[in-house]
Design a protein around this motif. Structure first.
Motif, short mmCIF file in Angstrom:
data_model
loop_
_atom_site.label_atom_id
_atom_site.label_comp_id
_atom_site.label_asym_id
_atom_site.label_seq_id
_atom_site.Cartn_x
_atom_site.Cartn_y
_atom_site.Cartn_z
N GLY A 69 0.80 -1.22 0.00
CA GLY A 69 0.00 0.00 0.00
C GLY A 69 0.83 1.27 0.00
O GLY A 69 0.30 2.36 -0.21
N GLY A 70 2.11 1.12 0.22
CA GLY A 70 3.00 2.27 0.27
C GLY A 70 3.47 2.70 -1.10
O GLY A 70 3.07 2.15 -2.14
N SER A 71 4.34 3.72 -1.10
CA SER A 71 4.87 4.28 -2.35
C SER A 71 6.38 4.29 -2.32
O SER A 71 7.00 4.32 -1.25
CB SER A 71 4.36 5.71 -2.55
N LEU A 72 6.94 4.28 -3.50
CA LEU A 72 8.40 4.30 -3.64
C LEU A 72 8.74 4.93 -4.97
O LEU A 72 7.98 4.81 -5.95
CB LEU A 72 8.93 2.87 -3.59
N GLY A 73 9.88 5.61 -5.02
CA GLY A 73 10.33 6.21 -6.27
C GLY A 73 11.70 5.70 -6.66
O GLY A 73 12.56 5.49 -5.81
N VAL A 110 8.31 -5.45 -1.29
CA VAL A 110 7.05 -4.99 -0.72
C VAL A 110 6.57 -6.07 0.27
O VAL A 110 6.31 -7.20 -0.13
CB VAL A 110 5.98 -4.76 -1.80
N SER A 111 6.49 -5.69 1.52
CA SER A 111 6.08 -6.64 2.55
C SER A 111 4.56 -6.58 2.75
O SER A 111 3.95 -5.53 2.61
CB SER A 111 6.78 -6.33 3.87
N SER A 112 3.99 -7.72 3.06
CA SER A 112 2.53 -7.81 3.25
C SER A 112 2.14 -7.52 4.68
O SER A 112 2.96 -7.43 5.57
CB SER A 112 2.04 -9.19 2.84
N ASN A 150 3.04 3.66 -6.73
CA ASN A 150 2.06 3.83 -5.66
C ASN A 150 1.25 2.56 -5.45
O ASN A 150 1.22 1.68 -6.31
CB ASN A 150 1.12 4.99 -6.00
N SER A 151 0.61 2.50 -4.29
CA SER A 151 -0.24 1.35 -3.96
C SER A 151 0.49 0.03 -4.22
O SER A 151 -0.04 -0.88 -4.87
CB SER A 151 -1.55 1.41 -4.77
N LEU A 152 1.69 -0.04 -3.73
CA LEU A 152 2.52 -1.21 -4.01
C LEU A 152 1.95 -2.48 -3.39
O LEU A 152 1.33 -2.46 -2.32
CB LEU A 152 3.94 -0.97 -3.50
N LYS A 153 2.19 -3.58 -4.10
CA LYS A 153 1.70 -4.89 -3.69
C LYS A 153 2.89 -5.84 -3.52
O LYS A 153 3.94 -5.63 -4.15
CB LYS A 153 0.76 -5.45 -4.75
N PRO A 154 2.73 -6.88 -2.73
CA PRO A 154 3.84 -7.85 -2.59
C PRO A 154 4.31 -8.40 -3.93
O PRO A 154 5.51 -8.66 -4.10
CB PRO A 154 3.22 -8.94 -1.71
#
Length: 116
Positions: free
Chosen positions: A15-19, A114-116, A83-87
């Motif tokens: 659910g987080g974001s990363l660039g 991406v951790s769940s 955005n809205s990252l998933k495992p």
């Protein structure tokens, strides 16, 4: 020769974001395409998104709406906002540089987890 230096990546919760950022240097053609691919363990490398120097973008259908690619052609840098990252987005992400449909150079890769 073109050198690609990537930055960003790391560990983020679902659910987080990363660039991710990638800077190209060396023998840069005025007309080029930069982008990002990714490779998860046991899977083939796949397209994430690309962008031409004119700003034309191409995304993997499954990532449209969550990932955004942009570039600063004057600085030869490309940025991938995720955005809205998933495992299932966990992979090594590679910056690419090329002409037309051909990828001529790859970055060294940066890990996104991406951790769940």
């Amino acid at each position: 020769q073109v050198q690609l230096v990537e930055s960003g990546g790391g560990l983020v919760q679902a659910g987080g974001s990363l660039g991710l950022s990638c800077a190209a240097s060396g023998s840069i053609f005025s007309s080029n395409k930069m982008g990002w691919y990714r490779q998860a363990p046991g899977k083939q490398r796949e397209l994430v998104a690309t962008i031409t120097n004119a700003g034309f973008t191409n995304y993997a259908d499954s990532l449209k709406g969550r990932f955004t690619i942009s570039r600063d052609s004057a600085k030869n840098t490309v940025v991938l906002q995720m955005n809205s990252l998933k495992p299932e987005d966990t992979a090594v992400y590679y910056c690419s540089y090329g002409l037309g449909s051909c990828v001529a150079y790859w970055g060294q890769g940066t890990q996104v987890t991406v951790s769940s």
